[in-house]
Write a protein that holds these residues in place. Sequence first.
Motif, PDB file in Angstrom:
ATOM      1  N   MET A   1      20.018 -50.435 -32.363  1.00  0.00           N
ATOM      2  CA  MET A   1      18.649 -50.043 -32.018  1.00  0.00           C
ATOM      3  C   MET A   1      17.663 -50.980 -32.699  1.00  0.00           C
ATOM      4  SD  MET A   1      16.543 -46.634 -33.062  1.00  0.00           S
ATOM      5  CE  MET A   1      17.684 -45.432 -32.430  1.00  0.00           C
ATOM      6  N   SER A   2      16.786 -51.562 -31.940  1.00  0.00           N
ATOM      7  CA  SER A   2      15.764 -52.396 -32.555  1.00  0.00           C
ATOM      8  C   SER A   2      14.659 -51.493 -33.102  1.00  0.00           C
ATOM      9  CB  SER A   2      15.172 -53.359 -31.520  1.00  0.00           C
ATOM     10  OG  SER A   2      14.312 -52.659 -30.648  1.00  0.00           O
ATOM     11  N   THR A   3      13.870 -52.018 -34.022  1.00  0.00           N
ATOM     12  CA  THR A   3      12.841 -51.192 -34.649  1.00  0.00           C
ATOM     13  C   THR A   3      11.762 -50.786 -33.657  1.00  0.00           C
ATOM     14  OG1 THR A   3      11.774 -53.230 -35.364  1.00  0.00           O
ATOM     15  CG2 THR A   3      13.196 -52.133 -36.950  1.00  0.00           C
ATOM     16  N   THR A   4      11.631 -51.506 -32.560  1.00  0.00           N
ATOM     17  CA  THR A   4      10.626 -51.118 -31.562  1.00  0.00           C
ATOM     18  C   THR A   4      11.039 -49.838 -30.839  1.00  0.00           C
ATOM     19  OG1 THR A   4      11.725 -52.572 -29.981  1.00  0.00           O
ATOM     20  CG2 THR A   4       9.787 -53.445 -31.113  1.00  0.00           C
ATOM     21  N   GLU A   5      12.316 -49.492 -30.923  1.00  0.00           N
ATOM     22  CA  GLU A   5      12.783 -48.276 -30.268  1.00  0.00           C
ATOM     23  C   GLU A   5      12.684 -47.048 -31.160  1.00  0.00           C
ATOM     24  OE1 GLU A   5      16.701 -48.980 -28.727  1.00  0.00           O
ATOM     25  OE2 GLU A   5      16.091 -50.861 -27.824  1.00  0.00           O
ATOM     26  N   LEU A   6      12.206 -47.217 -32.394  1.00  0.00           N
ATOM     27  CA  LEU A   6      12.063 -46.074 -33.289  1.00  0.00           C
ATOM     28  C   LEU A   6      10.844 -45.248 -32.881  1.00  0.00           C
ATOM     29  CD1 LEU A   6      12.842 -47.801 -36.691  1.00  0.00           C
ATOM     30  CD2 LEU A   6      14.286 -46.153 -35.491  1.00  0.00           C
TER      31      LEU A   6
END
Length: 299
Positions: A1-6
């Motif tokens: 998971m990339s941090t943009t998906e948090l």
Amino acid sequence: MSTTELPTKEANVLKGHEGAVLAARFNGDGNYCLSCGKDRTLRLWNPHRGIHIKTYKGHGREVRDVHVTTDNSKLCSCGGDRQIFYWDVSTGRVIRKFRGHDSEVNAVKFNEYSSVVVSAGYDRSLRAWDCRSHSTEPIQIIDTFLDSVMSVCLTKTEMIAGSVDGTVRTFDIRIGREISDDLGQPVNCISMSNDGNCVLASCLDSTLRLLDRSTGELLQEYKGHTCKSYKMDCCLTNSDAHVTGGSEDGFIYFWDLVDASVVSRFRAHSSVVTSASYHPKDNCMISASVDGTIKVWKT
């Protein structure tokens, strides 16, 4: 998971509690959530639509924790009145009250079959209660702790509890064995990784610690937030890629599981973040705060 998906974008604010919200939890499928707080009530919400569904009243003091069965038909709750309430979700009726703790009850959990409730108390004990029998006596008491028991997790065969005495203790119910891992700092919340291999412990030295369940080895420490005097939930994201938890300054933090770097932090509430619960499937989270609100976060 990339941090943009948090989930860092505020999607809904759930208002209704009068005073601090002490816990907010998704149900098993993540369609609903439950909250409890200082106003002595439990509340059921549809967090995705921002709708309050039902209020449950009966506790005489603040409600500290709530858990719902996998089929969503029953609830258990606990708090400052030393009792564990067993509720029918749809009618709002209290089916049974379990009494036996000598002091406030900090946490409750159903077992996998929803037949037993385990409670963690300020009286240094874990107690197990049979929901199916009409006896109000506990079926098991574990009182080897040296201080208040703050948090409990259950597996098929084990009870895992975190205590202010600085330990995370695992009790194997089948063989009656106890294993104690000493973290050297008061533990105020524990949660398990989704793969079941690790336990995450929130300690009152503003550090989250990740333990290997099989060896007790300390795998990682997560820092940056403030946790010194409040019970604050912590958890892993549903992919186990990140660790998340609140802070006493109103921030929510996300850490990379492996290297423990802070990948995201944002101001979520105007006061202490008491609770964080991650959606079982989607990139969605709810947080609760002393400021009286529950917030829904999405990507």
